[in-house]
Design a protein around this motif. Structure first.
Motif: not given
Length: 693
Positions: A193-219
């Protein structure tokens, strides 16, 4: 991976319909070709070619081949440059074709993606930032991704080896060099599974995202992981596997992605000065689901225009449904920025809002992108929507009745582009369709949601019912233009009544502020509804002041027994402690202050009786009778009449009045009534003989 069970019908008005004969041919082509078409590919930066020297591509669910597959050089892949996007009405999407085989990868990889070494396979993820065109986003450096173990349904522990962590480079490439992927190697055909752990300064991560099924943003990576190969997010495990036949979207899944990892820009702050007004873009969702509440939407939008009046601000109108603007006519077109306070502009803007109609799906991506792509620059953009995104792009790609990662990703890239111009983006979700998890609203705006009692200036996104929308937009407008609203309501509880009621006109109030400027000075009188209001203007969006509210009663109100008995106040809907005789409240730009002053009437009773004697045997002769002086004398047994002047000297009506003279029989005194209003008098009488003592 769960795919939508039924083909999803795309809107026929998008011009994607085909004759029946061709549809049969296309269906046959699909059977022969399979599902290799990459309908959702999204170019990032200048890296149009896929980043691998020779990449093995198999069905993610296929059984791994038992033998090593040697890399075979492939013809170079080409990718067309997207055409410039139209500023107003987007061109209609060309009729979709049956999926075609993917182009082979280039033999020469860009330097940003390392070539696999001995016994190594490379997993590379493209990371995007700001949308730059109809199908392109800039590269984003500094996003850290990590590989995790786990099965098809569950995320496992993070791998701790150095090779299991990568950080995206200037080309937006984040690459893992996985060892031991040779034949019989420990990591051969291992899935991560590929998962985000941090974003650079001035940015932020998004997990979960709302979908019609899975929500956790990972692949999860594909079934094959073999030495000598490079596996790309845009082809092998993260891309959109759906495809179109005519107006049908097939094989769609909630986890369908553009293949480009999304990360959100932090939301810019508003200008720190309030002297020149704001340039505002109002982005209205006019999709079909809004139709039953269109009146509420128009009322709220018009109320926002009114709240901005007098501040030197301007406003532009943008609309979206499945495309943006919703239409080219008055019922859905965009309007360039217009100064609200000039001439009749205020009425013109409100008339334009009142002409809007609804219809179509929900395309956040294009609704936001049209503002980012506008030549004009805005201080504040407010997106009002009643549902999750179901389309993306200028030609309404997407299922139309479901939300996938790709619809969210594209909206995020467009919002990033708008924020990159210095525009603060506020997202307002309204109604049942967007209640619950606010992750998608957060992803296109910022990290701070509005909570009851909070300040509108500090929030990036809001969720409200339709009947609350007008208040939300008004608060946003007031806060953005450095204003606070202070509303006072008078309640009165009259003597002898069951409870308090809203007071009427004539109650006086004074307000003072340690900072900022109040719209009214001196004593203000309540209107017929018992209300008085103040605007408090600041010179900065972060302005704060201590406001004191004091009631000033008239002499007549005091005489009538009225007294201030209770003060209650709320700031942004949350109770704050106050106490009589005045309310002292800390107020910040953007606050909505509501105070109720309760006055209770307390009346004191009072009664006097003056007795006099008259030389007449009955009360009938009083008119011509002579009053007997105090201390005078008459012969014992003389029949005389006594008068009793009864006066109500209190503040309240007296009832059940009876006069008893202890020198006479109990019922000897006769009165004309038993009730006396305050200040009124009546004369009672009694007749009888004088008895010597």
């Amino acid at each position: 991976m769960t795919r939508f069970n039924m083909p999803v019908r795309r809107p026929p008005h998008r011009g994607a319909g085909r004759p029946a004969g061709r549809l049969v041919a296309l269906l046959l082509a699909t059977v022969l070709i399979g599902t290799a078409g990459q309908a959702g590919a999204f170019a990032v930066g200048d890296d149009a070619a896929l980043n691998a020297p020779a990449v093995e591509k198999t069905d993610p669910g296929a059984t791994p081949a038992p033998e090593e597959a040697a890399p075979v050089p492939a013809p170079e892949e080409t990718q067309s440059t997207p055409a410039p996007e139209q500023a107003e009405e987007a061109p209609e999407e060309a009729p979709a074709k049956a999926p075609a085989p993917k182009a082979a990868r280039s033999q020469v990889a860009p330097l940003s993606v390392p070539a696999p070494g001995a016994n190594e396979a490379v997993i590379t993820v493209k990371v995007g930032g700001d949308r730059t065109g109809s199908a392109a986003a800039s590269n984003l450096a500094g996003v850290k991704l990590r590989l995790h173990d786990g099965d098809a349904n569950n995320l496992g522990a993070a791998r701790t080896e150095a090779w299991a962590t990568c950080t995206s480079d200037a080309q937006g490439d984040c690459s893992f060099r996985v060892p031991d992927t040779q034949n019989r190697g420990a990591n051969r055909d291992r899935r991560f599974w590929v998962v985000a752990s941090s974003a650079p300064e001035g940015w932020y991560l998004n997990s979960p995202l709302v979908t019609s099924g899975v929500n956790e943003y990972r692949f999860r990576t594909g079934a094959n992981l073999r030495s000598g190969n490079t596996y790309s997010s845009r082809v092998d495990f993260m891309n959109d596997a759906s495809y179109s036949i005519g107006s049908w979207l097939l094989n769609a899944s909630a986890s369908d992605s553009s293949g480009t990892w999304q990360t959100s820009r932090m939301n810019p702050q508003l200008p720190l000065t309030c002297e020149t007004g704001l340039k505002v873009a109002l982005i209205l969702d006019l999709s079909g689901s809004v139709s039953s509440d269109l009146g509420n939407l128009k009322k709220a939008a018009n109320g926002m225009v009114d709240s901005l009046a007098g501040t030197g601000s301007s406003i532009a109108l943008f609309t979206f449904a499945d495309i943006a603007p919703r239409s080219s006519g008055a019922d859905g077109r965009n309007y360039a920025s217009m100064a609200i306070d000039t001439g009749t502009n205020r009425k013109t803007i409100k008339d334009r809002i009142d002409a809007y109609a609804t219809g179509g799906g929900t395309n956040w991506d294009q609704g936001i992108w049209q503002v980012a792509n506008d030549a004009a620059k805005y201080d504040l953009a407010i997106v009002v929507t009643d549902g999750q995104p179901t389309f993306y792009g200028p030609s309404a790609s997407g299922p139309g009745n479901a939300t996938r990662f790709i619809e969210n990703e594209r909206a995020i890239f467009s919002a990033n582009a708008l924020k990159a111009k210095g525009t603060r983006v506020l997202a307002v979700g309204v109604g049942e369709g967007i209640k619950g998890n606010p992750a998608n609203l957060r992803a296109v705006s910022g990290v701070s949601g509005y909570a009851s009692g909070g300040n509108a200036n500090e929030a990036d996104y809001f969720q409200a019912d339709w009947n609350q929308l007008a208040g939300v937009l008004s608060s946003v407008a007031k806060g953005a233009t450095c204003q606070a609203d202070i509303d006072i309501t008078k309640h009165t509880h009259a003597y002898g009544t069951s409870g308090p009621v809203q007071g009427g006109a004539g109650w006086g109030f004074n307000a003072t502020a340690t900072q900022g400027k109040l719209s009214r000075t001196g004593t203000q009188q309540t209107n017929s509804s018992g209300q008085v209001s103040y605007d408090l203007g600041f010179s900065s969006p972060t302005g704060t002041s201590e406001v004191t509210l004091t009631e000033t009663m008239s002499t007549a109100q005091t005489r009538d027994g009225w007294d201030l008995t209770k003060i209650t106040c709320t700031v942004n809907g949350t109770n704050v402690p106050v106490s009589s005789p005045n309310a002292k409240i800390s107020v910040t730009a953007g606050d909505q202050v509501d105070c109720t002053f309760l006055n209770t009437q307390t009346l004191k009773p009072g009664l006097t009786i003056e007795k006099s004697a008259w030389d007449t045997p009955t009360s009938a002769g009083l008119e011509n009778a002579r009053e007997l002086p105090d201390g005078g004398s008459v012969p014992s047994g003389t029949q005389i009449t006594w008068k009793y002047l009864v006066t109500n000297t209190g503040q309240t009506k007296l009832t059940g009045i009876a006069v008893v003279d202890d020198q006479l029989a109990a019922n000897a005194v006769s009165c004309p009534g038993t009730v006396l209003d305050a200040g009124k008098s009546m004369t009672c009488t009694a007749s009888g003989p004088v008895t010597a003592r």
